[in-house]
Design a protein around this motif. Structure first.
Motif, PDB file in Angstrom:
ATOM      1  N   ILE A 251      17.759  45.804   5.340  1.00  0.00           N
ATOM      2  CA  ILE A 251      18.465  46.364   4.544  1.00  0.00           C
ATOM      3  C   ILE A 251      17.768  47.358   3.387  1.00  0.00           C
ATOM      4  O   ILE A 251      17.117  46.545   2.724  1.00  0.00           O
ATOM      5  N   HIS A 252      18.182  48.644   3.344  1.00  0.00           N
ATOM      6  CA  HIS A 252      17.500  49.350   2.263  1.00  0.00           C
ATOM      7  C   HIS A 252      17.859  48.861   0.752  1.00  0.00           C
ATOM      8  O   HIS A 252      18.878  48.791   0.425  1.00  0.00           O
ATOM      9  N   GLY A 253      16.840  48.796   0.035  1.00  0.00           N
ATOM     10  CA  GLY A 253      16.685  48.589  -1.114  1.00  0.00           C
ATOM     11  C   GLY A 253      15.734  47.607  -1.834  1.00  0.00           C
ATOM     12  O   GLY A 253      14.874  47.110  -1.174  1.00  0.00           O
ATOM     13  N   LEU A 254      16.083  47.372  -3.252  1.00  0.00           N
ATOM     14  CA  LEU A 254      15.096  46.371  -3.642  1.00  0.00           C
ATOM     15  C   LEU A 254      14.948  44.839  -3.177  1.00  0.00           C
ATOM     16  O   LEU A 254      16.248  44.431  -2.947  1.00  0.00           O
ATOM     17  N   GLU A 255      13.717  44.588  -3.033  1.00  0.00           N
ATOM     18  CA  GLU A 255      13.734  43.094  -2.415  1.00  0.00           C
ATOM     19  C   GLU A 255      13.457  42.170  -3.611  1.00  0.00           C
ATOM     20  O   GLU A 255      12.304  42.198  -4.328  1.00  0.00           O
ATOM     21  N   TRP A 256      14.455  41.271  -4.001  1.00  0.00           N
ATOM     22  CA  TRP A 256      14.497  40.301  -5.294  1.00  0.00           C
ATOM     23  C   TRP A 256      13.516  39.230  -5.239  1.00  0.00           C
ATOM     24  O   TRP A 256      12.684  39.055  -6.582  1.00  0.00           O
ATOM     25  N   ALA A 257      13.282  38.687  -4.148  1.00  0.00           N
ATOM     26  CA  ALA A 257      12.465  37.470  -4.241  1.00  0.00           C
ATOM     27  C   ALA A 257      11.015  37.730  -4.748  1.00  0.00           C
ATOM     28  O   ALA A 257      10.415  37.090  -5.598  1.00  0.00           O
ATOM     29  N   GLY A 258      10.403  38.717  -3.940  1.00  0.00           N
ATOM     30  CA  GLY A 258       9.018  38.991  -4.189  1.00  0.00           C
ATOM     31  C   GLY A 258       8.866  39.616  -5.591  1.00  0.00           C
ATOM     32  O   GLY A 258       7.915  39.551  -6.250  1.00  0.00           O
ATOM     33  N   THR A 259       9.967  40.369  -5.918  1.00  0.00           N
ATOM     34  CA  THR A 259       9.798  41.130  -7.368  1.00  0.00           C
ATOM     35  C   THR A 259       9.867  39.960  -8.369  1.00  0.00           C
ATOM     36  O   THR A 259       9.099  40.295  -9.410  1.00  0.00           O
ATOM     37  N   THR A 260      10.651  39.161  -8.164  1.00  0.00           N
ATOM     38  CA  THR A 260      10.785  38.076  -9.328  1.00  0.00           C
ATOM     39  C   THR A 260       9.729  37.197  -9.251  1.00  0.00           C
ATOM     40  O   THR A 260       9.255  36.747 -10.604  1.00  0.00           O
ATOM     41  N   GLY A 261       9.146  36.765  -8.032  1.00  0.00           N
ATOM     42  CA  GLY A 261       7.471  36.123  -8.089  1.00  0.00           C
ATOM     43  C   GLY A 261       6.527  36.840  -8.632  1.00  0.00           C
ATOM     44  O   GLY A 261       5.791  36.151  -9.467  1.00  0.00           O
TER      45      GLY A 261
END
Length: 143
Positions: free
Chosen positions: A35-45
């Motif tokens: 799904i197009h958009g920001l990937e939150w798990a990696g960004t948060t890590g």
């Protein structure tokens, strides 16, 4: 600034650059199965790792500012300049192995959704960790 603080500040800058590239990469690079958009798990890590290195860098910066020059920061230092008492290290102990077996038991319990086994592994881990810390504080006959 001393060398340890510089290392952690450098890691903070590196993780900041990695976070920016990761955010741009996950927002603008399209993948057919995602799904197009920001990937939150990696960004948060990455943001949390950046915060951790920044906190450690500032801690070392503030602590080393109050200390004398260390052998690591002196360019003409010899290996013998850092010699001294490093503390006591026990020759052998069963408790680290027992703790790793308790963690393995907890992993199996999570894999098979056995909550009673998870609780038993947690109790064992707490007991083994306590025994590891008290192994030289208890009398010899209590080991």
């Amino acid at each position: 600034m001393k060398s340890t603080a510089k290392i952690f500040y450098g890691l903070t800058v590196f993780l900041f650059i990695c976070t920016v590239v990761y955010i741009i990469g996950t927002i603008y690079v399209e993948d057919a199965g995602y799904i197009h958009g920001l990937e939150w798990a990696g960004t948060t890590g990455l943001v949390l790792a950046m915060g951790l290195t920044a906190m450690l860098g500032s801690y070392f910066h503030l602590t080393e500012r109050r200390m004398d020059i260390l052998p690591q920061d002196w360019e003409e230092a010899e290996v013998a300049d850092n010699a001294g008492l490093y503390g006591f290290f026990g020759p052998s102990s069963i408790w680290p192995f027992a703790m790793s077996m308790a963690i393995a038991l907890m992993g199996i319990a999570i894999a098979f959704m056995m909550y009673w086994l998870l609780i038993m592994g947690a109790v064992m881990l707490i007991f083994f960790g306590t025994m590891l810390n008290l192994q030289y504080g208890l009398p010899r006959e209590k080991h």
